[in-house]
Design a protein around this motif. Structure first.
Motif, short mmCIF file in Angstrom:
data_model
loop_
_atom_site.label_atom_id
_atom_site.label_comp_id
_atom_site.label_asym_id
_atom_site.label_seq_id
_atom_site.Cartn_x
_atom_site.Cartn_y
_atom_site.Cartn_z
N LEU A 99 12.55 9.64 -0.26
CA LEU A 99 11.34 10.36 -0.69
C LEU A 99 10.61 10.93 0.52
CD1 LEU A 99 9.91 8.18 -3.59
CD2 LEU A 99 11.26 10.28 -3.73
N ASN A 100 10.55 10.15 1.59
CA ASN A 100 9.91 10.63 2.83
C ASN A 100 10.60 11.91 3.30
OD1 ASN A 100 10.03 10.97 5.80
ND2 ASN A 100 8.71 9.19 5.87
N LEU A 101 11.92 11.89 3.30
CA LEU A 101 12.69 13.05 3.77
C LEU A 101 12.54 14.25 2.84
CD1 LEU A 101 15.98 11.25 4.90
CD2 LEU A 101 14.03 11.94 6.33
N ALA A 102 12.27 14.01 1.57
CA ALA A 102 12.14 15.09 0.58
C ALA A 102 10.78 15.77 0.63
CB ALA A 102 12.39 14.54 -0.82
N TRP A 103 9.79 15.14 1.22
CA TRP A 103 8.44 15.71 1.17
C TRP A 103 8.35 17.05 1.90
CZ3 TRP A 103 4.65 17.50 4.33
CH2 TRP A 103 3.42 17.77 3.73
N LYS A 114 1.45 20.56 -5.42
CA LYS A 114 1.19 19.53 -6.44
C LYS A 114 2.37 18.57 -6.55
CE LYS A 114 -1.08 20.91 -9.97
NZ LYS A 114 -1.45 21.60 -11.22
N GLY A 115 3.59 19.11 -6.56
CA GLY A 115 4.78 18.26 -6.62
C GLY A 115 4.88 17.36 -5.39
N ALA A 116 4.53 17.91 -4.23
CA ALA A 116 4.54 17.11 -3.00
C ALA A 116 3.49 16.00 -3.07
CB ALA A 116 4.29 18.01 -1.79
N LEU A 117 2.36 16.27 -3.72
CA LEU A 117 1.33 15.24 -3.87
C LEU A 117 1.83 14.10 -4.76
CD1 LEU A 117 -1.54 14.26 -3.28
CD2 LEU A 117 -2.32 15.63 -5.23
N VAL A 118 2.49 14.45 -5.85
CA VAL A 118 3.06 13.41 -6.72
C VAL A 118 4.11 12.61 -5.95
CG1 VAL A 118 4.47 13.01 -8.79
CG2 VAL A 118 2.56 14.65 -8.86
N LEU A 119 4.98 13.32 -5.23
CA LEU A 119 6.03 12.66 -4.46
C LEU A 119 5.43 11.69 -3.43
CD1 LEU A 119 9.26 14.16 -3.13
CD2 LEU A 119 7.83 12.87 -1.59
N ILE A 120 4.41 12.13 -2.70
CA ILE A 120 3.86 11.26 -1.66
C ILE A 120 3.07 10.11 -2.28
CG2 ILE A 120 1.66 12.43 -1.16
CD1 ILE A 120 2.39 12.06 1.85
N VAL A 122 4.05 8.52 -5.01
CA VAL A 122 5.12 7.55 -5.30
C VAL A 122 5.59 6.91 -4.00
CG1 VAL A 122 7.47 7.29 -6.21
CG2 VAL A 122 5.82 8.75 -7.41
N LEU A 123 5.68 7.71 -2.94
CA LEU A 123 6.07 7.18 -1.63
C LEU A 123 5.10 6.11 -1.16
CD1 LEU A 123 7.84 7.28 0.94
CD2 LEU A 123 6.39 9.14 1.74
N ASP A 124 3.81 6.35 -1.34
CA ASP A 124 2.80 5.35 -0.95
C ASP A 124 3.08 4.01 -1.61
OD1 ASP A 124 1.45 7.33 0.51
OD2 ASP A 124 0.00 7.72 -1.08
N VAL A 125 3.32 4.05 -2.92
CA VAL A 125 3.58 2.82 -3.67
C VAL A 125 4.86 2.15 -3.17
CG1 VAL A 125 4.13 1.88 -5.96
CG2 VAL A 125 2.31 3.60 -5.71
N LEU A 126 5.91 2.93 -2.97
CA LEU A 126 7.18 2.35 -2.52
C LEU A 126 7.09 1.78 -1.11
CD1 LEU A 126 9.83 4.76 -4.04
CD2 LEU A 126 9.30 2.42 -4.73
N TRP A 151 -0.32 6.24 8.12
CA TRP A 151 -0.12 7.68 8.32
C TRP A 151 0.18 8.39 7.00
CZ3 TRP A 151 -1.38 10.98 11.93
CH2 TRP A 151 -0.83 12.26 11.91
N ILE A 152 1.01 7.80 6.15
CA ILE A 152 1.31 8.49 4.89
C ILE A 152 0.13 8.46 3.93
CG2 ILE A 152 3.82 8.30 5.09
CD1 ILE A 152 3.64 6.15 2.85
N LEU A 153 -0.72 7.44 4.03
CA LEU A 153 -1.96 7.46 3.23
C LEU A 153 -2.85 8.61 3.70
CD1 LEU A 153 -2.68 3.65 2.87
CD2 LEU A 153 -1.90 5.22 1.07
#
Length: 184
Positions: A99-103, A114-120, A122-126, A151-153
Motif C-alpha cells: 500500500l505504501n508503494l501504491a500511494w 481522494k483515492g490516495a487519501l483512502v489508501l493512506i 488504510v495504510l495508517d491502520v495497517l 510520517w505517514i500520519l
C-alpha cells in the motif's frame, strides 16, 4: 543452556537478514518514487499547497531514513525464527508496504487525491497493526517503525489538506506539458 541462539548468533542472523531486507525495501521505495509520478509535474505544481507542506527536499531526506529503519525492523522479525506471531507480522508488513508503494502512483500519476487519501488511511491502520504484531515478536523492531507511523500520519493530514484545497484537481487529466496554446 536455555536459549536457542547466543546473542552473537542472533546479531549475525539479523545482520544477514538486513543485507537482504534493507536494500530490498530501499530499492522498492526508490522505484515507487521514481515510477510513481512526478512531483514536478504541471498538475502537482498547479495544486494549492497546504501551509504545512514541507520543502520538497525534505521528502528526499526523510524517506530513505524511514526505508532504512523499515528494512532493519523487518530483518529483526525475519530473524526471529520460531517466534509466535512472526508469520502474521510478516504478512501484514508486506501488505502495508505494498500500500505504501501504491500511494505515489495513485496520487501523482492517477491524480486520485481522494483515492490516495483512502489508501493512506488504510495504510495508517495497517502500520499500527504491524507495530502491534512486531511488538510481540521483537519490541525494538516495533519501536523502529514509530517514525514511519508519525510520517505517514503527517502525510495523511497533507493528503486531506490537498483534497480540501484542490477539490477540482481530483482525477484531473494532466495538461499536456509539451503543447503550447495560442488564443486569437
Amino acid at each position: 543452556m536455555t536459549s536457542l541462539a547466543s546473542p552473537g548468533q542472533l546479531r549475525a542472523s539479523i545482520f544477514r537478514w538486513a543485507l537482504f531486507t534493507v536494500p530490498l525495501v530501499m530499492l522498492l521505495g526508490f522505484l515507487s518514487g521514481m515510477l510513481g509520478g512526478d512531483p514536478n509535474s504541471a498538475w502537482f505544481q498547479a495544486l494549492t499547497k497546504p501551509a504545512i507542506f514541507p520543502p520538497p527536499s525534505a521528502f528526499g531526506v526523510v524517506w530513505p531514513i524511514l526505508y532504512l529503519l523499515m528494512g532493519i525492523s523487518l530483518a529483526m522479525v525475519c530473524a526471529a525464527w520460531g517466534a509466535r506471531g512472526r508469520v502474521a507480522a510478516l504478512i501484514v508488513f508486506a501488505v502495508q508496504f505494498l500500500l505504501n508503494l501504491a500511494w505515489s502512483p495513485m496520487f501523482f500519476t492517477a491524480h486520485e487525491i481522494k483515492g490516495a487519501l483512502v489508501l493512506i488511511g488504510v495504510l495508517d491502520v495497517l502500520v499500527i497493526v504491524t507495530i502491534a504484531l512486531f511488538w510481540r515478536v521483537r519490541k525494538l523492531a516495533a519501536v523502529l517503525l514509530l517514525p514511519y507511523l508519525a510520517w505517514i500520519l503527517f502525510a495523511t493530514l497533507l493528503n486531506w489538506q490537498f483534497l480540501q484545497l484542490n477539490p477540482e484537481a481530483n482525477y484531473a487529466e494532466p495538461a499536456p506539458e509539451n503543447v503550447q496554446r495560442i488564443e486569437l
